[in-house]
Design an enzyme around this catalytic site. Structure first.
Site, PDB file in Angstrom:
ATOM      1  N   LYS B  82      43.674 -31.685 -27.405  1.00 24.18           N
ATOM      2  CA  LYS B  82      44.584 -30.654 -27.917  1.00 24.18           C
ATOM      3  C   LYS B  82      45.624 -31.321 -28.819  1.00 24.18           C
ATOM      4  O   LYS B  82      46.131 -32.402 -28.471  1.00 24.18           O
ATOM      5  CB  LYS B  82      45.243 -30.015 -26.687  1.00 24.18           C
ATOM      6  CG  LYS B  82      45.999 -28.747 -26.909  1.00 24.18           C
ATOM      7  CD  LYS B  82      46.403 -28.183 -25.542  1.00 24.18           C
ATOM      8  CE  LYS B  82      47.046 -26.824 -25.652  1.00 24.18           C
ATOM      9  NZ  LYS B  82      47.348 -26.245 -24.323  1.00 24.18           N
ATOM     10  N   SER B 157      46.089 -21.650 -24.031  1.00 26.50           N
ATOM     11  CA  SER B 157      46.315 -22.165 -25.364  1.00 26.50           C
ATOM     12  C   SER B 157      45.403 -23.326 -25.743  1.00 26.50           C
ATOM     13  O   SER B 157      45.401 -23.749 -26.899  1.00 26.50           O
ATOM     14  CB  SER B 157      47.763 -22.618 -25.501  1.00 26.50           C
ATOM     15  OG  SER B 157      48.026 -23.687 -24.596  1.00 26.50           O
ATOM     16  N   SER B 181      46.891 -21.998 -19.542  1.00 28.68           N
ATOM     17  CA  SER B 181      46.299 -22.554 -20.766  1.00 28.68           C
ATOM     18  C   SER B 181      45.151 -23.528 -20.552  1.00 28.68           C
ATOM     19  O   SER B 181      44.484 -23.909 -21.511  1.00 28.68           O
ATOM     20  CB  SER B 181      47.379 -23.227 -21.608  1.00 28.68           C
ATOM     21  OG  SER B 181      48.241 -22.269 -22.137  1.00 28.68           O
TER      22      SER B 181
END
Lengths: 64, 473
Positions: B82, B157, B181
């Site tokens: 990420k 996310s 997330s």
């Protein structure tokens, strides 16, 4: 999302009325959820709670 | 072995094959880079690759192995993360145009630990702006697309990471979980994601969203892979004072025993904030039957209502975001996504006393939750999301109240475990009529990640849901 009638300004930040309403709703939820709690705890008590309620470090097959 | 075949291997498998010399790190890293470069864009998964540096590192790993030296359990395995896990000297843009061109000054502890385990960092994957949102939308980078159906959201996310792992473009990835997330995208993309206990994995050097609620954890293609990743990144870090001094278990060694006599508690449906969709309800019932067939004792377990926990979590979240973003919102407001602002702005109007009440209540409420629930069961079971995967267009509403409602719904079974900091894992429990995966969430007492991984590992072996692949991947 800004510049509408009913908007407010907090800390130099324009807040649409619906955002203020969301915050009020959250405040209401916090007060309801904590109404019955005896206070005296401080935020770091949370870390102690995790350690105390946690899996024993010597649980079989759990630790090296 | 062909590159396509290499990419189908799981993390533990590929690590084993490199370790034993059946594959070179160079071949695996090249396959991963080529796969991400070729197919990452169609899923909007890829932020950037560091091809030359990664290949040089892979060749160094191969030379070291030839000399009989291994860096660690992930020796020579390529991973992408990420775009909020900083590495000093490299771009770290956190899914926002506000930080376009931002060069990280530090390397996050989680990334350093993966380096120490021998992993090769090949690049960064798209994410929701500032990790604030569970649908996966991001108008700045383009919405990442679900590998099972590109018209549907990935969840967020950790959006790019989840869809890349599902599409066999990444073996595993680091995610972060402040309100779902890791678990929501894992569920919607049909993979495994574990949010460890608060304090089990250091957050230092990762972009903060809400320091009281942020958790770091992996998304993988199996619980065995998750055990390998978690073992590598867990542990005390003097730079993150919330980390626990407890020793890190050998999670991989704990996967073996069966589930006989395991007490699985089922959350009664009336405790949920939103009703379960019929497809979720059916898959969940089948999952419970599957756990029973493995020898677990499955019983309804009375738990506190979820709605107050979600309210407390949201209050902490918006207050801490406001604290972190005050100057940026004042000076760069027009550069934020509308979806981000819609989640963020209430924090500026929240009473500070309510924030502190929500924070102070965490210790007592976590204690009472653990005593009430884990005296009756070992593992709590519930769906990861109450609804199947929405389409991108039906939730792309520029942050209006429909978006907020969809977000609250997707995260409604998730948030209580960010507030209480309890470990929770999501593993696939079936598919809906549209062919979209559905996730089973398992929750346990603090620091019982080994038990969660064992339970999900046994469930995965028995059900075989992880053997299905997204069409075309």
């Amino acid at each position: 999302m800004s510049g509408q009638s009913g908007d407010t300004k907090v800390l130099d930040i324009e807040l649409p009325a619906e955002m203020v309403e969301v915050a009020k709703g959250l405040s209401r939820q916090v007060r309801e959820a904590t109404a019955e709690l005896a206070f005296g705890a401080e935020p770091l008590d949370f870390l102690a709670a995790l350690e105390e309620e946690g899996e024993p470090a010597s649980a079989p097959g759990a630790t090296q | 072995m062909k590159a396509e075949e290499i990419l189908q291997l799981g993390l533990a498998d590929v690590a084993r094959q490199i370790r034993h010399g059946a594959l070179t790190s160079r071949a695996v890293t090249e396959a991963a880079l080529d796969g991400l470069e070729r197919r990452g864009p169609e899923l909007n998964a890829l932020a950037r690759l560091h091809r030359e540096e990664a290949l040089a590192e892979a060749e160094a790993c191969d030379r070291e192995r030839a000399r009989g030296s291994l860096r660690g359990p992930l020796h020579g395995v390529p991973l992408a993360h990420k775009d909020m896990y900083h590495r000093a000297g490299r771009l770290s843009e956190m899914g926002t145009r506000i930080y376009r061109g931002n060069i990280a000054q530090v390397t996050s502890t989680a990334v350093s630990k993966l380096d120490a385990a021998g992993a090769i960092d090949v690049g960064r994957l798209n994410m929701v702006e500032f990790a604030l949102g569970v649908t996966g939308h991001n108008a700045h980078t383009g919405h990442p697309r679900n590998a099972w159906d590109p018209a549907r959201v990935t969840g967020g996310s950790t959006s790019g990471g989840a869809t890349a792992v599902a599409a066999r473009l990444a073996f595993a990835t680091l995610g972060s979980d402040t309100g779902g997330s890791i678990r929501v995208p894992a569920s919607l993309c049909g993979i495994v994601g574990i949010k460890p206990t608060y304090g089990r994995v250091s957050r230092w050097g990762a972009m903060p969203l809400s320091f009281s609620l942020d958790h770091v954890g992996p998304l993988c293609r199996s619980s065995e892979d998750a055990a390998l990743m978690l073992e590598a990144i867990a542990g005390h870090d003097p730079r993150d004072r919330s980390t626990s001094p407890r020793p890190v278990p050998r999670y991989r060694d704990a996967l073996g025993p069966g589930l006989e006599q395991l007490r699985v508690g089922v959350v009664p449906p009336e405790r949920y904030e939103f009703p379960l969709a019929p497809a979720v309800e059916k898959a969940f019932k089948d999952a419970l039957d599957g756990l029973k067939a493995l020898g677990a004792r499955v019983e309804i377990c009375e738990v506190p209502e979820f709605t107050p926990f979600n309210g407390l979590r949201r209050a902490i979240l918006v207050a801490e975001i406001a604290a972190l973003h005050r100057e940026l919102v004042r000076t760069r407001r027009a550069d934020y996504n509308q979806t981000t602002l819609s989640r963020m702005l209430p924090g500026f109007a929240l009473d500070s006393a309510d924030y502190l009440r929500a924070l102070s209540a965490r210790g007592p409420l976590t204690r009472s939750f653990c005593r009430e629930v884990f005296s009756r069961c070992d593992v709590l079971a519930l769906p990861t999301t109450p609804v199947p995967t929405p389409r991108i267009d039906e939730t792309d509403t520029q942050g209006d109240s429909r978006y907020v409602e969809a977000s609250n719904q997707l995260g409604s079974l998730i948030g209580p475990f960010n507030y209480t900091g309890l470990p929770a894992i999501s593993t696939p429990m079936g598919f809906d009529d549209s062919g979209m995966p559905l996730g089973l969430q398992l929750v346990a007492r603090p620091f019982a990640e080994a038990l969660l991984l064992r339970t999900s590992h046994q469930f995965e072996r028995a059900t075989g849901w992880l053997e299905r692949r997204p069409p075309g991947f």
